[in-house]
Design a protein around this motif. Structure first.
Motif, PDB file in Angstrom:
ATOM      1  N   CYS A   1      31.759  -8.528 -12.831  1.00  0.00           N
ATOM      2  CA  CYS A   1      32.142 -10.500 -12.028  1.00  0.00           C
ATOM      3  C   CYS A   1      33.416 -11.514 -12.595  1.00  0.00           C
ATOM      4  O   CYS A   1      33.168 -11.525 -11.333  1.00  0.00           O
ATOM      5  N   ALA A   2      33.449 -11.142 -13.866  1.00  0.00           N
ATOM      6  CA  ALA A   2      34.301 -12.295 -14.037  1.00  0.00           C
ATOM      7  C   ALA A   2      35.640 -11.649 -13.793  1.00  0.00           C
ATOM      8  O   ALA A   2      36.627 -12.229 -13.037  1.00  0.00           O
TER       9      ALA A   2
ATOM     10  N   LEU B   1      35.681   3.139 -22.490  1.00  0.00           N
ATOM     11  CA  LEU B   1      34.031   3.060 -22.606  1.00  0.00           C
ATOM     12  C   LEU B   1      33.843   3.486 -24.088  1.00  0.00           C
ATOM     13  O   LEU B   1      32.761   3.104 -24.393  1.00  0.00           O
ATOM     14  N   GLU B   2      34.405   3.657 -24.949  1.00  0.00           N
ATOM     15  CA  GLU B   2      34.389   3.906 -26.238  1.00  0.00           C
ATOM     16  C   GLU B   2      34.160   2.609 -26.970  1.00  0.00           C
ATOM     17  O   GLU B   2      33.275   1.753 -27.815  1.00  0.00           O
ATOM     18  N   ARG B   3      34.918   1.210 -26.332  1.00  0.00           N
ATOM     19  CA  ARG B   3      35.326   0.175 -27.362  1.00  0.00           C
ATOM     20  C   ARG B   3      34.109  -0.396 -26.444  1.00  0.00           C
ATOM     21  O   ARG B   3      33.792  -1.809 -26.774  1.00  0.00           O
ATOM     22  N   ILE B   4      33.563  -0.204 -24.847  1.00  0.00           N
ATOM     23  CA  ILE B   4      32.405  -0.544 -24.426  1.00  0.00           C
ATOM     24  C   ILE B   4      30.926  -0.531 -25.404  1.00  0.00           C
ATOM     25  O   ILE B   4      29.811  -1.228 -25.925  1.00  0.00           O
ATOM     26  N   LYS B   5      31.114   0.572 -25.767  1.00  0.00           N
ATOM     27  CA  LYS B   5      29.758   1.261 -26.449  1.00  0.00           C
ATOM     28  C   LYS B   5      29.966   0.395 -27.689  1.00  0.00           C
ATOM     29  O   LYS B   5      28.760  -0.212 -28.602  1.00  0.00           O
TER      30      LYS B   5
ATOM     31  N   ARG C   1      23.541  -4.637 -27.038  1.00  0.00           N
ATOM     32  CA  ARG C   1      23.128  -5.620 -25.622  1.00  0.00           C
ATOM     33  C   ARG C   1      23.591  -3.841 -25.175  1.00  0.00           C
ATOM     34  O   ARG C   1      24.246  -2.939 -25.421  1.00  0.00           O
ATOM     35  N   SER C   2      22.579  -4.045 -23.746  1.00  0.00           N
ATOM     36  CA  SER C   2      23.566  -2.962 -22.876  1.00  0.00           C
ATOM     37  C   SER C   2      24.754  -2.184 -22.448  1.00  0.00           C
ATOM     38  O   SER C   2      25.232  -3.932 -22.752  1.00  0.00           O
ATOM     39  N   MET C   3      25.392  -0.971 -22.387  1.00  0.00           N
ATOM     40  CA  MET C   3      26.308  -1.014 -21.970  1.00  0.00           C
ATOM     41  C   MET C   3      26.744  -1.797 -19.695  1.00  0.00           C
ATOM     42  O   MET C   3      27.401  -2.476 -19.960  1.00  0.00           O
ATOM     43  N   SER C   4      25.481  -1.711 -19.334  1.00  0.00           N
ATOM     44  CA  SER C   4      25.330  -1.768 -18.195  1.00  0.00           C
ATOM     45  C   SER C   4      25.492  -3.271 -18.407  1.00  0.00           C
ATOM     46  O   SER C   4      26.529  -3.988 -17.032  1.00  0.00           O
ATOM     47  N   SER C   5      25.188  -4.014 -19.248  1.00  0.00           N
ATOM     48  CA  SER C   5      25.201  -5.432 -18.471  1.00  0.00           C
ATOM     49  C   SER C   5      26.425  -5.963 -19.225  1.00  0.00           C
ATOM     50  O   SER C   5      26.714  -7.082 -18.552  1.00  0.00           O
ATOM     51  N   ILE C   6      27.555  -5.874 -20.500  1.00  0.00           N
ATOM     52  CA  ILE C   6      28.567  -5.389 -20.854  1.00  0.00           C
ATOM     53  C   ILE C   6      29.516  -5.172 -19.355  1.00  0.00           C
ATOM     54  O   ILE C   6      30.172  -6.111 -18.963  1.00  0.00           O
ATOM     55  N   LEU C   7      29.209  -4.261 -18.819  1.00  0.00           N
ATOM     56  CA  LEU C   7      30.233  -4.167 -17.489  1.00  0.00           C
ATOM     57  C   LEU C   7      30.200  -5.029 -16.061  1.00  0.00           C
ATOM     58  O   LEU C   7      30.671  -5.220 -15.414  1.00  0.00           O
TER      59      LEU C   7
END
Length: 51
Positions: A39-40, A16-20, A28-34
């Protein structure tokens, strides 16, 4: 992209910290990265999920 559905789950604190950090770097937003990561993952493992 197809129909979007709500998915819930747990993410490790370190991930989660890396995504932030990635979201800040890419503006970008965290939700778009998630969403992109999820999906990938499904595409890469498609043979296990779609029968």
């Amino acid at each position: 992209m197809g129909k979007l559905v709500k998915v819930t789950g747990y993410v490790d604190e370190k991930v989660l910290e890396r995504i932030k950090i990635q979201a800040i770097l890419e503006k970008r937003s965290m939700s778009s990265i998630l969403r992109q990561s999820f999906c990938a993952y499904l595409r890469a493992n498609e043979k296990y999920y779609w029968h």
